[in-house]
Design a protein around this motif. Structure first.
Motif, PDB file in Angstrom:
ATOM      1  N   GLU A 148      13.076  -1.147 -34.359  1.00 44.20           N
ATOM      2  CA  GLU A 148      13.475  -2.489 -33.922  1.00 44.20           C
ATOM      3  C   GLU A 148      14.324  -2.418 -32.655  1.00 44.20           C
ATOM      4  O   GLU A 148      14.147  -3.223 -31.738  1.00 44.20           O
ATOM      5  CB  GLU A 148      14.227  -3.222 -35.035  1.00 44.20           C
ATOM      6  CG  GLU A 148      13.343  -3.564 -36.215  1.00 44.20           C
ATOM      7  CD  GLU A 148      12.098  -4.326 -35.822  1.00 44.20           C
ATOM      8  OE1 GLU A 148      12.195  -5.282 -35.019  1.00 44.20           O
ATOM      9  OE2 GLU A 148      11.004  -3.977 -36.296  1.00 44.20           O
TER      10      GLU A 148
ATOM     11  N   CYS B 238      13.355  -1.244 -14.955  1.00 45.04           N
ATOM     12  CA  CYS B 238      14.381  -1.700 -15.894  1.00 45.04           C
ATOM     13  C   CYS B 238      15.360  -2.639 -15.196  1.00 45.04           C
ATOM     14  O   CYS B 238      15.496  -2.600 -13.976  1.00 45.04           O
ATOM     15  CB  CYS B 238      15.138  -0.509 -16.484  1.00 45.04           C
ATOM     16  SG  CYS B 238      14.116   0.481 -17.594  1.00 45.04           S
TER      17      CYS B 238
ATOM     18  N   ARG C  59      12.011  -1.593 -29.739  1.00 51.09           N
ATOM     19  CA  ARG C  59      11.222  -2.769 -29.340  1.00 51.09           C
ATOM     20  C   ARG C  59      12.081  -3.761 -28.558  1.00 51.09           C
ATOM     21  O   ARG C  59      11.632  -4.339 -27.567  1.00 51.09           O
ATOM     22  CB  ARG C  59      10.622  -3.447 -30.573  1.00 51.09           C
ATOM     23  CG  ARG C  59       9.506  -2.643 -31.199  1.00 51.09           C
ATOM     24  CD  ARG C  59       8.910  -3.357 -32.407  1.00 51.09           C
ATOM     25  NE  ARG C  59       7.960  -2.503 -33.078  1.00 51.09           N
ATOM     26  CZ  ARG C  59       8.031  -2.141 -34.358  1.00 51.09           C
ATOM     27  NH1 ARG C  59       9.008  -2.604 -35.125  1.00 51.09           N
ATOM     28  NH2 ARG C  59       7.139  -1.341 -34.874  1.00 51.09           N
ATOM     29  N   TRP C  60      13.331  -3.962 -28.987  1.00 55.30           N
ATOM     30  CA  TRP C  60      14.243  -4.860 -28.290  1.00 55.30           C
ATOM     31  C   TRP C  60      14.529  -4.349 -26.878  1.00 55.30           C
ATOM     32  O   TRP C  60      14.531  -5.117 -25.920  1.00 55.30           O
ATOM     33  CB  TRP C  60      15.532  -5.005 -29.106  1.00 55.30           C
ATOM     34  CG  TRP C  60      16.521  -5.940 -28.512  1.00 55.30           C
ATOM     35  CD1 TRP C  60      16.549  -7.304 -28.655  1.00 55.30           C
ATOM     36  CD2 TRP C  60      17.624  -5.602 -27.681  1.00 55.30           C
ATOM     37  NE1 TRP C  60      17.623  -7.826 -27.953  1.00 55.30           N
ATOM     38  CE2 TRP C  60      18.298  -6.805 -27.349  1.00 55.30           C
ATOM     39  CE3 TRP C  60      18.120  -4.398 -27.181  1.00 55.30           C
ATOM     40  CZ2 TRP C  60      19.421  -6.822 -26.540  1.00 55.30           C
ATOM     41  CZ3 TRP C  60      19.250  -4.417 -26.376  1.00 55.30           C
ATOM     42  CH2 TRP C  60      19.889  -5.619 -26.068  1.00 55.30           C
TER      43      TRP C  60
ATOM     44  N   THR D 130      12.605  -2.438 -25.062  1.00 54.03           N
ATOM     45  CA  THR D 130      11.373  -2.600 -24.282  1.00 54.03           C
ATOM     46  C   THR D 130      11.208  -4.061 -23.850  1.00 54.03           C
ATOM     47  O   THR D 130      10.938  -4.346 -22.683  1.00 54.03           O
ATOM     48  CB  THR D 130      10.147  -2.160 -25.107  1.00 54.03           C
ATOM     49  OG1 THR D 130      10.294  -0.773 -25.442  1.00 54.03           O
ATOM     50  CG2 THR D 130       8.853  -2.350 -24.340  1.00 54.03           C
ATOM     51  N   ARG D 131      11.371  -4.958 -24.793  1.00 54.10           N
ATOM     52  CA  ARG D 131      11.206  -6.389 -24.514  1.00 54.10           C
ATOM     53  C   ARG D 131      12.174  -6.864 -23.425  1.00 54.10           C
ATOM     54  O   ARG D 131      11.813  -7.667 -22.571  1.00 54.10           O
ATOM     55  CB  ARG D 131      11.410  -7.179 -25.818  1.00 54.10           C
ATOM     56  CG  ARG D 131      11.074  -8.624 -25.756  1.00 54.10           C
ATOM     57  CD  ARG D 131      11.069  -9.307 -27.135  1.00 54.10           C
ATOM     58  NE  ARG D 131      12.243  -9.045 -27.954  1.00 54.10           N
ATOM     59  CZ  ARG D 131      12.264  -8.254 -29.037  1.00 54.10           C
ATOM     60  NH1 ARG D 131      11.163  -7.639 -29.439  1.00 54.10           N
ATOM     61  NH2 ARG D 131      13.372  -8.080 -29.728  1.00 54.10           N
ATOM     62  N   ASN D 132      13.393  -6.348 -23.440  1.00 55.15           N
ATOM     63  CA  ASN D 132      14.408  -6.764 -22.472  1.00 55.15           C
ATOM     64  C   ASN D 132      14.470  -5.878 -21.238  1.00 55.15           C
ATOM     65  O   ASN D 132      15.250  -6.148 -20.330  1.00 55.15           O
ATOM     66  CB  ASN D 132      15.780  -6.828 -23.153  1.00 55.15           C
ATOM     67  CG  ASN D 132      15.863  -7.975 -24.117  1.00 55.15           C
ATOM     68  OD1 ASN D 132      15.985  -9.119 -23.712  1.00 55.15           O
ATOM     69  ND2 ASN D 132      15.745  -7.681 -25.401  1.00 55.15           N
ATOM     70  N   ARG D 133      13.677  -4.811 -21.214  1.00 61.41           N
ATOM     71  CA  ARG D 133      13.583  -3.886 -20.072  1.00 61.41           C
ATOM     72  C   ARG D 133      14.924  -3.224 -19.740  1.00 61.41           C
ATOM     73  O   ARG D 133      15.240  -2.997 -18.591  1.00 61.41           O
ATOM     74  CB  ARG D 133      12.997  -4.598 -18.858  1.00 61.41           C
ATOM     75  CG  ARG D 133      11.589  -5.081 -19.091  1.00 61.41           C
ATOM     76  CD  ARG D 133      10.905  -5.713 -17.900  1.00 61.41           C
ATOM     77  NE  ARG D 133      11.579  -5.612 -16.643  1.00 61.41           N
ATOM     78  CZ  ARG D 133      11.808  -6.645 -15.825  1.00 61.41           C
ATOM     79  NH1 ARG D 133      11.415  -7.845 -16.146  1.00 61.41           N
ATOM     80  NH2 ARG D 133      12.419  -6.467 -14.666  1.00 61.41           N
ATOM     81  N   TYR D 134      15.700  -2.893 -20.778  1.00 65.15           N
ATOM     82  CA  TYR D 134      16.990  -2.229 -20.568  1.00 65.15           C
ATOM     83  C   TYR D 134      16.878  -0.715 -20.525  1.00 65.15           C
ATOM     84  O   TYR D 134      17.792  -0.045 -20.063  1.00 65.15           O
ATOM     85  CB  TYR D 134      17.978  -2.604 -21.674  1.00 65.15           C
ATOM     86  CG  TYR D 134      18.454  -4.020 -21.624  1.00 65.15           C
ATOM     87  CD1 TYR D 134      18.802  -4.642 -20.426  1.00 65.15           C
ATOM     88  CD2 TYR D 134      18.583  -4.754 -22.796  1.00 65.15           C
ATOM     89  CE1 TYR D 134      19.247  -5.950 -20.393  1.00 65.15           C
ATOM     90  CE2 TYR D 134      19.041  -6.062 -22.771  1.00 65.15           C
ATOM     91  CZ  TYR D 134      19.371  -6.646 -21.567  1.00 65.15           C
ATOM     92  OH  TYR D 134      19.822  -7.937 -21.537  1.00 65.15           O
TER      93      TYR D 134
END
Length: 160
Positions: A100, A134, A103-104, A106-110
């Motif tokens: 999780e 990023c 995935r977070w 990746t989704r936020n590109r951090y």
């Protein structure tokens, strides 16, 4: 990474993450890698390694790329320091919370994320370009010590 040797530091935290350690140790970056292997059973044959040290900050600062498991402490500590890590979720663990977090991220590109340890070497090869995609971590600090202290003191009725 373009044939240029880079210093890679891998940290797995306090638990074992042998698939990640073994993948880096057997990959093309092993000769320039330092691996913190925790209590894992796999002992690297090609990369330098250690199990635990009181602090890893000096290794993080000396590295061109920091590879870490997707544990909240490791990930947010690096992000709050302005470091874009290569994150690999440890799915060997019973709980799957690291998936999780990955995935977070990746989704936020951090962070740069390799969802499988077998992909870590290819991801290291493409890390510079991936890091450029990023965005800076701008979330509230994960480690809000002053806020936590104030809340605990208030709950306990201690004057702050």
């Amino acid at each position: 990474m373009g044939g240029v040797a880079v210093n890679v530091f891998v940290t797995v935290g306090t638990t074992a993450f042998d698939p990640l350690v073994e993948a880096v140790d057997r990959g093309g970056h092993a000769g320039h890698a330092l691996l913190q292997i925790g209590d894992g059973e796999y002992v690297p044959a090609n990369a330098r390694w250690f199990r635990f040290e009181p602090g890893i900050r000096r290794h993080v600062e000396a590295a061109d790329v920091v590879v870490c498991h997707a544990g909240a402490g490791s990930v947010f500590g690096l992000l709050e320091s302005g470091i874009v890590p290569l994150v690999v979720p440890n799915t060997v663990r019973r709980d799957k919370h690291q998936l999780e977090i990955a995935r977070w991220l990746t989704r936020n590109r951090y962070a740069v994320v390799a969802m499988d340890p077998m992909d870590v070497n290819a991801t290291l090869d493409g890390f510079p370009a991936a890091r450029e995609r990023c965005v800076p971590f701008a979330e509230r600090r994960f480690f809000e010590q002053a806020t936590l202290n104030r809340l605990v003191r208030a709950r306990m009725g201690i004057d702050g």
